[in-house]
Write a protein that holds these residues in place. Structure first.
Motif, PDB file in Angstrom:
ATOM      1  N   GLN A 137      -5.323   2.260   3.910  1.00  0.00           N
ATOM      2  CA  GLN A 137      -4.445   1.974   5.038  1.00  0.00           C
ATOM      3  C   GLN A 137      -4.155   0.481   5.153  1.00  0.00           C
ATOM      4  N   SER A 138      -5.136  -0.349   4.846  1.00  0.00           N
ATOM      5  CA  SER A 138      -4.917  -1.797   4.866  1.00  0.00           C
ATOM      6  C   SER A 138      -3.909  -2.217   3.805  1.00  0.00           C
ATOM      7  N   LEU A 139      -3.993  -1.596   2.634  1.00  0.00           N
ATOM      8  CA  LEU A 139      -3.023  -1.905   1.580  1.00  0.00           C
ATOM      9  C   LEU A 139      -1.615  -1.512   1.995  1.00  0.00           C
ATOM     10  N   VAL A 140      -1.502  -0.340   2.628  1.00  0.00           N
ATOM     11  CA  VAL A 140      -0.185   0.100   3.119  1.00  0.00           C
ATOM     12  C   VAL A 140       0.360  -0.882   4.144  1.00  0.00           C
ATOM     13  N   ASP A 141      -0.492  -1.338   5.050  1.00  0.00           N
ATOM     14  CA  ASP A 141      -0.056  -2.282   6.087  1.00  0.00           C
ATOM     15  C   ASP A 141       0.411  -3.596   5.477  1.00  0.00           C
ATOM     16  N   ILE A 142      -0.301  -4.077   4.458  1.00  0.00           N
ATOM     17  CA  ILE A 142       0.076  -5.342   3.818  1.00  0.00           C
ATOM     18  C   ILE A 142       1.403  -5.201   3.087  1.00  0.00           C
ATOM     19  N   VAL A 143       1.579  -4.099   2.361  1.00  0.00           N
ATOM     20  CA  VAL A 143       2.842  -3.867   1.651  1.00  0.00           C
ATOM     21  C   VAL A 143       4.001  -3.784   2.639  1.00  0.00           C
ATOM     22  N   ASN A 144       3.795  -3.080   3.747  1.00  0.00           N
ATOM     23  CA  ASN A 144       4.845  -2.983   4.761  1.00  0.00           C
ATOM     24  C   ASN A 144       5.149  -4.346   5.376  1.00  0.00           C
ATOM     25  N   LYS A 145       4.112  -5.165   5.527  1.00  0.00           N
ATOM     26  CA  LYS A 145       4.304  -6.501   6.096  1.00  0.00           C
ATOM     27  C   LYS A 145       5.158  -7.361   5.157  1.00  0.00           C
ATOM     28  N   ILE A 146       4.895  -7.275   3.855  1.00  0.00           N
ATOM     29  CA  ILE A 146       5.673  -8.041   2.881  1.00  0.00           C
ATOM     30  C   ILE A 146       7.118  -7.557   2.854  1.00  0.00           C
ATOM     31  N   HIS A 147       7.310  -6.230   2.887  1.00  0.00           N
ATOM     32  CA  HIS A 147       8.671  -5.701   2.888  1.00  0.00           C
ATOM     33  C   HIS A 147       9.415  -6.092   4.160  1.00  0.00           C
ATOM     34  N   HIS A 148       8.713  -6.125   5.289  1.00  0.00           N
ATOM     35  CA  HIS A 148       9.343  -6.539   6.545  1.00  0.00           C
ATOM     36  C   HIS A 148       9.786  -7.995   6.470  1.00  0.00           C
ATOM     37  N   ALA A 157      12.092 -16.392   4.115  1.00  0.00           N
ATOM     38  CA  ALA A 157      11.478 -15.072   4.016  1.00  0.00           C
ATOM     39  C   ALA A 157      11.227 -14.718   2.555  1.00  0.00           C
ATOM     40  N   VAL A 158      10.348 -13.767   2.336  1.00  0.00           N
ATOM     41  CA  VAL A 158      10.014 -13.362   0.978  1.00  0.00           C
ATOM     42  C   VAL A 158      11.220 -12.705   0.318  1.00  0.00           C
ATOM     43  N   LYS A 159      11.406 -12.964  -0.953  1.00  0.00           N
ATOM     44  CA  LYS A 159      12.503 -12.347  -1.683  1.00  0.00           C
ATOM     45  C   LYS A 159      12.283 -10.838  -1.762  1.00  0.00           C
ATOM     46  N   PRO A 160      13.362 -10.054  -1.806  1.00  0.00           N
ATOM     47  CA  PRO A 160      13.224  -8.596  -1.821  1.00  0.00           C
ATOM     48  C   PRO A 160      12.350  -8.088  -2.959  1.00  0.00           C
ATOM     49  N   MET A 171       8.940   5.417  -8.728  1.00  0.00           N
ATOM     50  CA  MET A 171       8.679   6.235  -7.548  1.00  0.00           C
ATOM     51  C   MET A 171       9.978   6.734  -6.933  1.00  0.00           C
ATOM     52  N   LYS A 172       9.913   7.896  -6.346  1.00  0.00           N
ATOM     53  CA  LYS A 172      11.034   8.427  -5.594  1.00  0.00           C
ATOM     54  C   LYS A 172      11.051   7.812  -4.206  1.00  0.00           C
ATOM     55  N   GLU A 173      12.219   7.810  -3.612  1.00  0.00           N
ATOM     56  CA  GLU A 173      12.356   7.248  -2.275  1.00  0.00           C
ATOM     57  C   GLU A 173      11.501   8.041  -1.286  1.00  0.00           C
ATOM     58  N   GLY A 174      10.730   7.332  -0.468  1.00  0.00           N
ATOM     59  CA  GLY A 174       9.901   8.003   0.526  1.00  0.00           C
ATOM     60  C   GLY A 174       8.457   8.163   0.102  1.00  0.00           C
ATOM     61  N   GLU A 175       8.167   8.018  -1.194  1.00  0.00           N
ATOM     62  CA  GLU A 175       6.785   8.132  -1.638  1.00  0.00           C
ATOM     63  C   GLU A 175       6.012   6.869  -1.289  1.00  0.00           C
ATOM     64  N   LYS A 176       4.711   7.010  -1.206  1.00  0.00           N
ATOM     65  CA  LYS A 176       3.874   5.858  -0.870  1.00  0.00           C
ATOM     66  C   LYS A 176       3.873   4.866  -2.037  1.00  0.00           C
ATOM     67  N   PRO A 177       3.899   3.577  -1.740  1.00  0.00           N
ATOM     68  CA  PRO A 177       4.017   2.550  -2.791  1.00  0.00           C
ATOM     69  C   PRO A 177       2.684   2.290  -3.489  1.00  0.00           C
ATOM     70  N   PHE A 178       2.225   3.247  -4.295  1.00  0.00           N
ATOM     71  CA  PHE A 178       0.915   3.108  -4.923  1.00  0.00           C
ATOM     72  C   PHE A 178       0.857   1.923  -5.886  1.00  0.00           C
ATOM     73  N   ASP A 179       1.940   1.701  -6.648  1.00  0.00           N
ATOM     74  CA  ASP A 179       1.944   0.572  -7.577  1.00  0.00           C
ATOM     75  C   ASP A 179       1.868  -0.750  -6.829  1.00  0.00           C
ATOM     76  N   THR A 231       3.409 -14.641  -3.637  1.00  0.00           N
ATOM     77  CA  THR A 231       3.295 -15.787  -4.530  1.00  0.00           C
ATOM     78  C   THR A 231       4.333 -16.834  -4.137  1.00  0.00           C
ATOM     79  N   LEU A 232       4.103 -18.053  -4.568  1.00  0.00           N
ATOM     80  CA  LEU A 232       5.018 -19.137  -4.218  1.00  0.00           C
ATOM     81  C   LEU A 232       6.408 -18.932  -4.825  1.00  0.00           C
ATOM     82  N   ALA A 233       6.498 -18.125  -5.888  1.00  0.00           N
ATOM     83  CA  ALA A 233       7.797 -17.846  -6.498  1.00  0.00           C
ATOM     84  C   ALA A 233       8.635 -16.914  -5.642  1.00  0.00           C
ATOM     85  N   ASP A 234       8.022 -16.309  -4.627  1.00  0.00           N
ATOM     86  CA  ASP A 234       8.733 -15.352  -3.782  1.00  0.00           C
ATOM     87  C   ASP A 234       9.478 -15.999  -2.629  1.00  0.00           C
ATOM     88  N   VAL A 235       9.220 -17.264  -2.346  1.00  0.00           N
ATOM     89  CA  VAL A 235       9.791 -17.888  -1.158  1.00  0.00           C
ATOM     90  C   VAL A 235      10.698 -19.049  -1.540  1.00  0.00           C
TER      91      VAL A 235
END
Length: 314
Positions: A137-148, A157-160, A171-179, A231-235
């Motif tokens: 759940q923590s990993l999901v929250d962090i990934v969602n935070k980065i996407h937000h 802001a972070v690059k897409p 992955m298909k749309e809607g699946e959990k971002p396991f990678d 990473t610093l390359a993202d901003v």
């Protein structure tokens, strides 16, 4: 243990990272049963496991530690994973054993995952030197935070296509971002082992992590935190201020396990800093965190401020 799952890895984008002669598989998995993985498959494949471990260990010039990466909810990860830990202790008793354990979230669909996790934790307490617990759940929250942050449209802001959460693996749309979740864990391990892979002014040996952070043998469960989450390359802006990064490191939103550090007591703490940072800035921030924040520290932590700081700088 499931052959089909391993074959997917051998056909995927990471296939060149693995030695195909080092795989051990069976026709079926452990059926989400800790006992099947630990007692059945463990005993059945012990000799093969030992042989594979020795073959790899003999190629090492300086064997510092073993990293065991496994899940806690399934049968193979919890059962066979902890069995391998026992084998490592028997065959290489002098080599430290670091374990990265991924715990299931509250929405886990495996009904036996709580039992598997409890049974595996007993083995981790007895046979591991250092455990880095990670919660799904923590990993999901962090990934969602980065996407937000990537979709916020704000300056800097972070690059897409963030380097931390990229490579969705079809992955298909809607699946959990396991990678993307796996990439967060991979970044944690890369930072942890950076002192062994790169030269630096104050490099720290991997074994010193366990030596300095584990006050008593069974208190070897560490809370991991990452900052920044990209990473610093993202901003598109200069590096974040060091003061803010130190504050974020002790923020529950940056931890890989859902726990609020403000309601707990810190026994020990290690800060792995990568980059061009001055020792004076590090000491100033450490003093600020210990004396001015609401976090509770053991008395010996404040006494350590009078001693030289040992960090990993690159």
């Amino acid at each position: 243990m499931e052959e089909g799952v391993v074959n997917e890895i051998l056909q995927g984008p990471l296939r060149d990272l693995f030695d195909s002669t080092q795989f051990i598989t069976d026709v079926s998995g452990s059926g989400n049963n800790w006992a099947v993985g630990h007692k059945l498959y463990g005993c059945q494949y012990r000799e093969q496991i030992v042989e594979k471990l020795r073959r790899v260990a003999e190629q090492c010039d300086c064997l510092q530690c073993f990293f065991v990466i496994h899940s806690m909810g399934g049968g193979t990860g919890s059962g066979l994973g902890t069995f391998v830990l026992n084998v490592l202790e028997d065959e290489f008793p002098e080599v430290y054993r670091f374990v990265t354990s991924v715990y299931p979230s509250a929405e886990d669909d495996v009904i036996t995952s709580p039992y598997n996790s409890v049974l595996a934790m007993r083995e981790l307490t007895e046979h591991a030197d250092c455990v880095l617990p990670i919660e799904n759940q923590s990993l999901v929250d962090i990934v969602n935070k980065i996407h937000h942050m990537a979709n916020s449209g704000k300056l800097g802001a972070v690059k897409p296509n963030s380097l931390v959460t990229s490579n969705k693996g079809g992955m298909k749309e809607g699946e959990k971002p396991f990678d993307a979740m796996n990439n967060i864990v991979a970044n944690l391990l890369l930072n942890l082992t950076s002192s062994a892979r790169f030269e630096g002014a104050l490099n720290m040996d991997l074994n010193e992590i366990s030596m300095n952070l584990v006050p008593f043998p069974h208190l070897h469960y560490l809370t991991s935190s990452l900052t920044p989450l990209y990473t610093l390359a993202d901003v598109n802006v200069p590096t974040r201020r060091l003061d803010q990064m130190f504050s974020d490191a002790f923020n529950k939103d940056h931890q890989l396990i859902r726990a609020d550090p403000k309601h707990s007591l810190y026994l020990a703490c290690a800060l792995m800093v990568r980059g061009n940072v001055h020792i004076s800035d590090l000491r100033r921030n450490i003093e600020r965190l210990i004396y001015t924040t609401t976090s509770k520290w053991m008395a010996w932590n404040k006494a350590l401020l009078q001693m030289p700081i040992r960090l990993c700088l690159h």
